[in-house]
Design an enzyme around this catalytic site. Structure first.
Site, PDB file in Angstrom:
ATOM      1  N   GLY A   8      -6.966   1.327  -2.383  1.00 28.47           N
ATOM      2  CA  GLY A   8      -6.440   1.468  -1.021  1.00 28.47           C
ATOM      3  C   GLY A   8      -6.016   0.170  -0.365  1.00 28.47           C
ATOM      4  CG  LEU A   9      -8.077  -2.927  -0.624  1.00 25.71           C
ATOM      5  CD1 LEU A   9      -9.033  -3.985  -1.158  1.00 25.71           C
ATOM      6  CD2 LEU A   9      -8.257  -2.798   0.887  1.00 25.71           C
ATOM      7  CB  SER A  56      -3.636  -3.839  -5.835  1.00 24.31           C
ATOM      8  OG  SER A  56      -3.555  -2.837  -6.770  1.00 24.31           O
ATOM      9  CB  ALA A  62       2.750  -2.375  -2.373  1.00 26.97           C
ATOM     10  CB  ALA A  63       0.401  -7.037  -3.525  1.00 28.03           C
ATOM     11  CG  ASP A  94       0.623   0.574   0.625  1.00 32.91           C
ATOM     12  OD1 ASP A  94       0.384   0.891   1.803  1.00 32.91           O
ATOM     13  OD2 ASP A  94      -0.087   0.958  -0.333  1.00 32.91           O
TER      14      ASP A  94
END
Ligand code: MEV
Length: 324
Positions: A108-109, A111, A113-114, A155
């Protein structure tokens, strides 16, 4: 090709208010955090053109993009990006792509997308394509669709632009803040789940109980609008209260989990000003807000003592950026 090695990093995020509702066109508020994905592209001389990929998701393994071996599902978006960006690129040089991330995956953080944002920027720059942030964001969104089915796009936006953003239906607004003085404790239930499945479950419930679900979304909408003002004014108590309100509504949407409830309780007992799940829920991470680093650290330690993973995070204004 401009350079023999280029690295970009991009941040992960927490959704403060509005996850799930954002998929249905309501606004949501997310902030970038100081955990980042990093992508380095370099070249080496070789008889055969190819792209070699290594990622800390699969330590010690090297993936050959041209090989017939099928890529794990968690790397399908990465594979898509590499193929898309290297299409029409011909040379007698092979590319090496190294991805590493300090953002826990499937939790959910943001990752994926990053990683997509950092990869798109580093690979396109390496190949001499002068993409704007808007281009990078758009291409990363295509990859997000491969990873998550029907993501809202929040995101990739927060990872590209950093800071605090209000996002609705493809439009993003930077919420101008001097700084959010609070500290976030992010605790990972270590219940891995798939955003695609959780979003699909909410959709199933939406179809069965449309009126009730719309009511929940309206209440979340009101939280997002109030939350935006509190963020601008750095009103931590009020932000905390809204986080709790949002959590209640997320549980009504059916995206809670017993491990998340456990973590929320630990955060509360350790003095957090507000706490909620972040991202799709059903597992993954919760986030608690603290007004001082000392309490944040002791809360993090107590969560770890119970066998969970936890870390403290700060808001960052820095979106995707070159690493020199
Ligand atoms: C994404 O981190 C959280 C969800 O709102 C899905 C989305 O916005 O794409 C559940």
């Amino acid at each position: 090709m401009n350079s023999s090695r280029i690295t970009y990093t991009a941040p992960g995020k927490i959704i403060l208010f509005g996850e799930h509702a954002v998929v249905y066109g309501y606004p949501a508020l997310a902030i970038a955090i100081d955990r980042r994905a990093k992508c380095t592209v370099s070249s080496y001389l070789s008889d055969e053109e190819d792209v070699v990929l290594s990622t800390n998701l699969f330590p010690g393994k090297k993936f050959l993009v041209s090989s017939k071996e099928s890529f794990p599902s968690s790397l399908q978006a990465v594979l898509f990006l590499i193929k898309k960006l290297t299409d029409n690129f011909q040379s007698n040089i092979s590319l090496q792509i190294d991805i590493s991330s300090s953002i826990p995956s499937s939790s959910g953080l943001g990752s994926s997308a990053a990683v997509s944002v950092a990869l798109t920027n580093s690979l396109s720059s390496f190949l001499g394509r002068n993409y704007s942030l808007e281009d990078v964001n758009k291409i990363a969104f295509e990859a997000e669709k491969i990873q998550h089915g029907q993501p809202s796009g929040i995101d990739n936006n927060v990872s590209t632009y950093g800071g605090s953003i209000l996002y609705q239906k493809g439009l993003m607004e930077q919420v101008t803040v001097d700084d959010i003085s609070g500290f976030w404790v992010i605790a990972n239930s270590m219940v891995e789940r798939n955003t695609k499945d959780i979003v699909a479950n909410v959709q199933k419930n939406y179809k069965r109980k449309q009126e009730k679900t719309e009511e929940i979304f309206h209440s979340i909408h009101s939280i997002v609008i109030r939350g935006k003002e509190y963020i601008k004014q750095n009103k931590l108590d009020e932000i905390g209260e809204l986080m709790n309100e949002n959590q209640t509504l997320l549980e009504q949407l059916g995206v809670g989990h017993s491990k998340l409830t456990d973590l929320l309780l630990i955060l509360k007992k350790n003095g957090s000003m507000g706490e909620k799940l972040t991202g799709a829920g059903g597992g993954g991470c919760v986030v608690g807000l603290f007004d001082n680093i000392k309490d944040a650290h002791s809360s993090m330690k107590n969560i770890k003592k119970k066998g969970y993973q936890a870390f403290t995070a700060k808001h960052t204004k820095i979106g995707v950026t070159i690493d020199e």
